[in-house]
Design a protein around this motif. Structure first.
Motif, short mmCIF file in Angstrom:
data_model
loop_
_atom_site.label_atom_id
_atom_site.label_comp_id
_atom_site.label_asym_id
_atom_site.label_seq_id
_atom_site.Cartn_x
_atom_site.Cartn_y
_atom_site.Cartn_z
N MET A 1 8.04 -15.23 -4.34
CA MET A 1 8.40 -15.05 -6.10
C MET A 1 7.76 -14.05 -6.40
SD MET A 1 8.39 -16.91 -9.25
CE MET A 1 7.21 -16.88 -9.84
N ILE A 2 8.38 -12.38 -6.88
CA ILE A 2 7.97 -10.73 -7.15
C ILE A 2 7.82 -11.18 -8.21
CG2 ILE A 2 9.25 -8.57 -7.78
CD1 ILE A 2 10.76 -8.67 -5.13
N SER A 3 7.14 -10.74 -9.30
CA SER A 3 6.01 -10.32 -10.20
C SER A 3 6.45 -9.39 -10.58
CB SER A 3 4.63 -10.56 -9.77
OG SER A 3 3.99 -10.39 -10.85
N PRO A 4 6.94 -9.70 -12.21
CA PRO A 4 7.32 -8.71 -13.14
C PRO A 4 6.34 -7.54 -13.54
CG PRO A 4 7.36 -11.02 -14.05
CD PRO A 4 6.51 -11.00 -13.05
N ARG A 64 -5.81 -12.77 -2.54
CA ARG A 64 -4.23 -12.45 -2.60
C ARG A 64 -3.35 -11.65 -2.59
NH1 ARG A 64 -3.74 -15.16 -8.79
NH2 ARG A 64 -1.13 -15.53 -8.46
N GLN A 65 -2.18 -12.50 -2.03
CA GLN A 65 -1.04 -11.17 -2.58
C GLN A 65 -0.23 -11.94 -3.60
OE1 GLN A 65 1.06 -9.72 1.39
NE2 GLN A 65 2.39 -11.27 0.61
N HIS A 66 0.24 -10.02 -4.50
CA HIS A 66 1.07 -10.39 -5.40
C HIS A 66 1.98 -10.10 -4.93
CE1 HIS A 66 -1.57 -11.83 -8.54
NE2 HIS A 66 -2.39 -11.34 -7.70
N LEU A 67 3.55 -10.07 -4.46
CA LEU A 67 4.25 -9.04 -3.92
C LEU A 67 5.16 -8.86 -5.73
CD1 LEU A 67 6.89 -8.73 -2.64
CD2 LEU A 67 8.10 -10.75 -1.92
N LEU A 68 4.87 -7.01 -5.73
CA LEU A 68 5.22 -6.32 -6.48
C LEU A 68 7.27 -6.20 -6.96
CD1 LEU A 68 2.88 -4.15 -7.11
CD2 LEU A 68 2.71 -6.78 -8.12
N ARG A 75 14.72 -1.28 2.11
CA ARG A 75 14.16 -0.07 2.94
C ARG A 75 12.31 -0.27 3.20
NH1 ARG A 75 18.25 3.03 1.25
NH2 ARG A 75 18.51 4.50 2.90
N PHE A 76 11.77 -0.75 1.48
CA PHE A 76 10.60 -0.66 1.02
C PHE A 76 9.81 -2.29 0.33
CE2 PHE A 76 11.92 1.33 -1.72
CZ PHE A 76 10.95 1.20 -2.92
N SER A 77 8.75 -2.80 1.13
CA SER A 77 8.31 -3.26 -0.13
C SER A 77 6.99 -3.17 -1.00
CB SER A 77 7.65 -4.82 0.31
OG SER A 77 9.04 -5.19 0.76
N VAL A 78 6.58 -3.92 -1.72
CA VAL A 78 5.43 -3.46 -2.91
C VAL A 78 4.57 -4.04 -2.92
CG1 VAL A 78 4.14 -1.70 -4.45
CG2 VAL A 78 6.60 -1.11 -3.61
N VAL A 79 3.10 -4.85 -2.27
CA VAL A 79 2.24 -5.40 -2.97
C VAL A 79 0.63 -5.06 -3.47
CG1 VAL A 79 2.94 -7.02 -1.29
CG2 VAL A 79 1.21 -6.08 -0.34
N GLY A 154 -17.99 -7.31 -6.24
CA GLY A 154 -17.21 -6.85 -6.56
C GLY A 154 -16.09 -7.46 -6.49
N LYS A 155 -14.80 -6.81 -7.26
CA LYS A 155 -13.34 -7.42 -6.41
C LYS A 155 -12.60 -6.47 -6.29
CE LYS A 155 -10.42 -8.29 -10.25
NZ LYS A 155 -9.51 -9.03 -11.91
N VAL A 156 -12.22 -6.65 -5.36
CA VAL A 156 -11.44 -5.05 -4.87
C VAL A 156 -9.32 -5.57 -4.72
CG1 VAL A 156 -10.68 -3.65 -2.86
CG2 VAL A 156 -13.03 -4.44 -3.41
N ILE A 157 -9.00 -4.39 -5.20
CA ILE A 157 -7.36 -4.47 -5.28
C ILE A 157 -7.16 -3.42 -4.93
CG2 ILE A 157 -5.43 -4.54 -7.39
CD1 ILE A 157 -7.45 -5.65 -9.44
N SER A 158 -6.09 -3.28 -3.92
CA SER A 158 -4.71 -2.21 -3.07
C SER A 158 -3.44 -2.15 -3.61
CB SER A 158 -6.04 -2.44 -1.66
OG SER A 158 -5.62 -3.31 -0.79
N LEU A 159 -3.06 -1.37 -2.95
CA LEU A 159 -1.70 -1.50 -2.53
C LEU A 159 -0.56 -1.23 -1.29
CD1 LEU A 159 -1.23 0.64 -6.86
CD2 LEU A 159 -1.14 -1.66 -6.01
#
Ligand SMILES: [Fe+2]
Length: 185
Positions: A1-4, A64-68, A75-79, A154-159
């Protein structure tokens, strides 16, 4: 599900779409879509309002993956991927090109190639690097076998921007490699 998504993420997605379409129409060696994505992705990593609080939420068990975003034309996706200390991917490769931007913290990435000898197929370690906060890096098949882990406390976040619609298959992973790992000789 795509997150707002946030208004800032809407802006980034718009820029990415323009860059990717331009690269498809006018690209060539050195102007591939993943090259075109690197600069705007890195530029947007400085904004503190790229993600919602929910999109920065981890999972206690695994990364954890958040689909954005999944572009309607495929063409492309962003998570956003969120990692707690010690969490790692399996060794894997990808269905399409991928550009990674580290938003918070730093990731350790190890690279491999598949080899085979009298003992059967195995992975050969080809490199290791630290991807620091604000950095971007690209991968494109073939030769994109790697493992990524949070080696911080600590927590790591990548796009991640992928050159495919991953909304149906759920992730960019093409295949996982459950093989013995040997050092480069
Ligand atoms: Fe990956």
């Amino acid at each position: 599900m795509i997150s707002p998504v946030t208004a800032r993420m809407v802006d980034l997605i718009s820029v990415l779409r323009d860059r990717i379409i331009d690269a498809e129409l006018n690209g060539g060696v050195g102007r591939e879509p993943w090259v075109a994505v690197e600069e705007p992705l890195q530029d947007f990593l400085r904004y503190p309002d790229l993600l919602t609080l929910e999109q920065e939420e981890p999972d206690p068990v695994r990364y954890r993956q958040h689909l954005l975003h999944a572009d309607p034309d495929g063409r492309f996706s962003v998570v956003a991927l969120v990692w707690m200390p010690g969490q790692a991917t399996p060794v894997h490769d990808h269905v399409a090109w991928c550009v990674v931007g580290v938003y918070r913290g730093e990731e350790v990435e190890e690279n491999f190639r598949v080899a085979s000898d009298e003992n059967g197929p195995h992975l050969v370690h080809t490199g290791v690097g630290v991807n620091g906060e604000g950095s971007v890096s690209s991968l494109y098949p073939p030769g994109d076998i790697h493992i990524v882990r949070n080696a911080t406390s600590g927590k790591v976040i990548s796009l991640h921007v992928y050159g495919a619609d991953i909304s149906a298959r759920g992730s960019s992973i093409r295949r996982c490699y459950d093989m013995p790992i040997r050092p480069r000789s």
